[in-house]
Design a protein around this motif. Structure first.
Motif, short mmCIF file in Angstrom:
data_model
loop_
_atom_site.label_atom_id
_atom_site.label_comp_id
_atom_site.label_asym_id
_atom_site.label_seq_id
_atom_site.Cartn_x
_atom_site.Cartn_y
_atom_site.Cartn_z
N ALA A 44 0.85 -1.18 0.00
CA ALA A 44 0.00 0.00 0.00
C ALA A 44 0.90 1.24 0.00
O ALA A 44 2.05 1.19 0.45
CB ALA A 44 -0.89 0.02 1.23
N MET A 45 0.38 2.33 -0.52
CA MET A 45 1.10 3.59 -0.56
C MET A 45 0.21 4.68 0.03
O MET A 45 -1.01 4.67 -0.14
CB MET A 45 1.46 3.97 -1.99
N GLY A 46 0.84 5.63 0.69
CA GLY A 46 0.07 6.69 1.33
C GLY A 46 0.60 8.07 1.01
O GLY A 46 1.76 8.22 0.60
N TRP A 47 -0.26 9.05 1.16
CA TRP A 47 0.13 10.46 1.12
C TRP A 47 -0.22 11.11 2.45
O TRP A 47 -1.31 10.88 3.00
CB TRP A 47 -0.60 11.20 0.00
N PHE A 48 0.70 11.91 2.94
CA PHE A 48 0.51 12.68 4.16
C PHE A 48 0.88 14.13 3.85
O PHE A 48 1.49 14.41 2.82
CB PHE A 48 1.40 12.15 5.28
N ARG A 49 0.55 15.03 4.76
CA ARG A 49 0.97 16.42 4.59
C ARG A 49 1.22 17.05 5.95
O ARG A 49 0.67 16.62 6.97
CB ARG A 49 -0.10 17.22 3.84
N GLN A 50 2.08 18.05 5.93
CA GLN A 50 2.41 18.78 7.15
C GLN A 50 2.36 20.27 6.87
O GLN A 50 3.18 20.79 6.10
CB GLN A 50 3.78 18.38 7.68
N ALA A 51 1.40 20.92 7.48
CA ALA A 51 1.26 22.36 7.35
C ALA A 51 2.18 23.05 8.37
O ALA A 51 2.56 22.44 9.39
CB ALA A 51 -0.18 22.78 7.59
N PRO A 52 2.54 24.29 8.14
CA PRO A 52 3.41 25.02 9.07
C PRO A 52 2.86 25.01 10.49
O PRO A 52 1.69 25.34 10.70
CB PRO A 52 3.45 26.42 8.49
N GLY A 53 3.67 24.60 11.45
CA GLY A 53 3.27 24.61 12.84
C GLY A 53 2.34 23.48 13.25
O GLY A 53 1.85 23.46 14.39
N LYS A 54 2.11 22.54 12.34
CA LYS A 54 1.19 21.43 12.65
C LYS A 54 1.89 20.10 12.48
O LYS A 54 2.95 20.01 11.86
CB LYS A 54 -0.04 21.50 11.74
N GLU A 55 1.27 19.06 13.02
CA GLU A 55 1.81 17.72 12.87
C GLU A 55 1.47 17.17 11.48
O GLU A 55 0.50 17.60 10.84
CB GLU A 55 1.24 16.79 13.94
N PHE A 113 -2.55 12.42 7.86
CA PHE A 113 -2.93 11.51 6.78
C PHE A 113 -3.77 12.24 5.74
O PHE A 113 -4.63 13.05 6.07
CB PHE A 113 -3.74 10.36 7.38
N VAL A 114 -3.52 11.92 4.47
CA VAL A 114 -4.31 12.47 3.37
C VAL A 114 -5.04 11.36 2.62
O VAL A 114 -6.26 11.42 2.45
CB VAL A 114 -3.41 13.26 2.39
N ALA A 115 -4.31 10.34 2.17
CA ALA A 115 -4.93 9.30 1.36
C ALA A 115 -4.06 8.05 1.37
O ALA A 115 -2.85 8.13 1.60
CB ALA A 115 -5.13 9.78 -0.08
N VAL A 116 -4.69 6.91 1.10
CA VAL A 116 -3.97 5.65 0.99
C VAL A 116 -4.60 4.83 -0.13
O VAL A 116 -5.79 4.93 -0.40
CB VAL A 116 -4.02 4.87 2.33
N ILE A 117 -3.75 4.04 -0.80
CA ILE A 117 -4.21 3.16 -1.87
C ILE A 117 -3.59 1.79 -1.66
O ILE A 117 -2.41 1.69 -1.29
CB ILE A 117 -3.85 3.76 -3.25
N ASN A 118 -4.36 0.74 -1.89
CA ASN A 118 -3.82 -0.60 -1.68
C ASN A 118 -2.91 -0.99 -2.85
O ASN A 118 -2.77 -0.27 -3.83
CB ASN A 118 -4.93 -1.61 -1.45
N TRP A 119 -2.32 -2.18 -2.77
CA TRP A 119 -1.29 -2.57 -3.73
C TRP A 119 -1.80 -2.61 -5.16
O TRP A 119 -1.09 -2.29 -6.10
CB TRP A 119 -0.69 -3.92 -3.34
#
Length: 124
Positions: A33-44, A47-53
């Motif tokens: 599986a593959m995922g996308w995450f994001r980090q905004a300034p000053g934040k942790e 999770f954004v999205a995940v897709i299976n194999w």
């Protein structure tokens, strides 16, 4: 270990679109599986999205549902994040992740490999 390289970030006006790419190398990309995450300034990092194999199952954070689409091309060892109707609150560094340790995909700690990130800035 998988090596991940993101690209496609940039500056865009609110309402615009961007497509992020994440190229993987080093191990069998299509097994994970593959995922996308994001980090905004000053934040942790979040999770954004995940897709299976195989690309048949996808899940999204509520904040991006209906606007973002995750996809993958196993033949190219690449995962994508199509982002439409971008909002200023989408401004962040976006990271792709691979080699999940478990199925709790929304947690940062569940992923073994990370890219260096690509910056997305949405102006109002």
């Amino acid at each position: 270990q998988v090596r991940l390289v993101e690209s496609g970030g940039g500056l865009v006006q609110a309402g615009g679109s961007l497509r992020l790419s994440c190229a993987a190398s080093g191990r069998t990309f299509s097994s994970y599986a593959m995922g996308w995450f994001r980090q905004a300034p000053g934040k942790e990092r979040e999770f954004v999205a995940v897709i299976n194999w195989s690309g048949t199952n996808k899940n999204y954070a509520d904040s991006v549902k209906g606007r973002f689409t995750i996809s993958r091309e196993n033949a190219k060892n690449t995962v994508y994040l199509q982002m439409n109707d971008l909002k200023p609150q989408d401004t962040a560094v976006y990271y792709c992740a691979s080699e999940p340790r478990n199925s709790d995909y929304v947690k940062n700690s569940s992923w073994s490999s990370w890219g260096q990130g690509t910056r997305v800035t949405v102006s109002s």
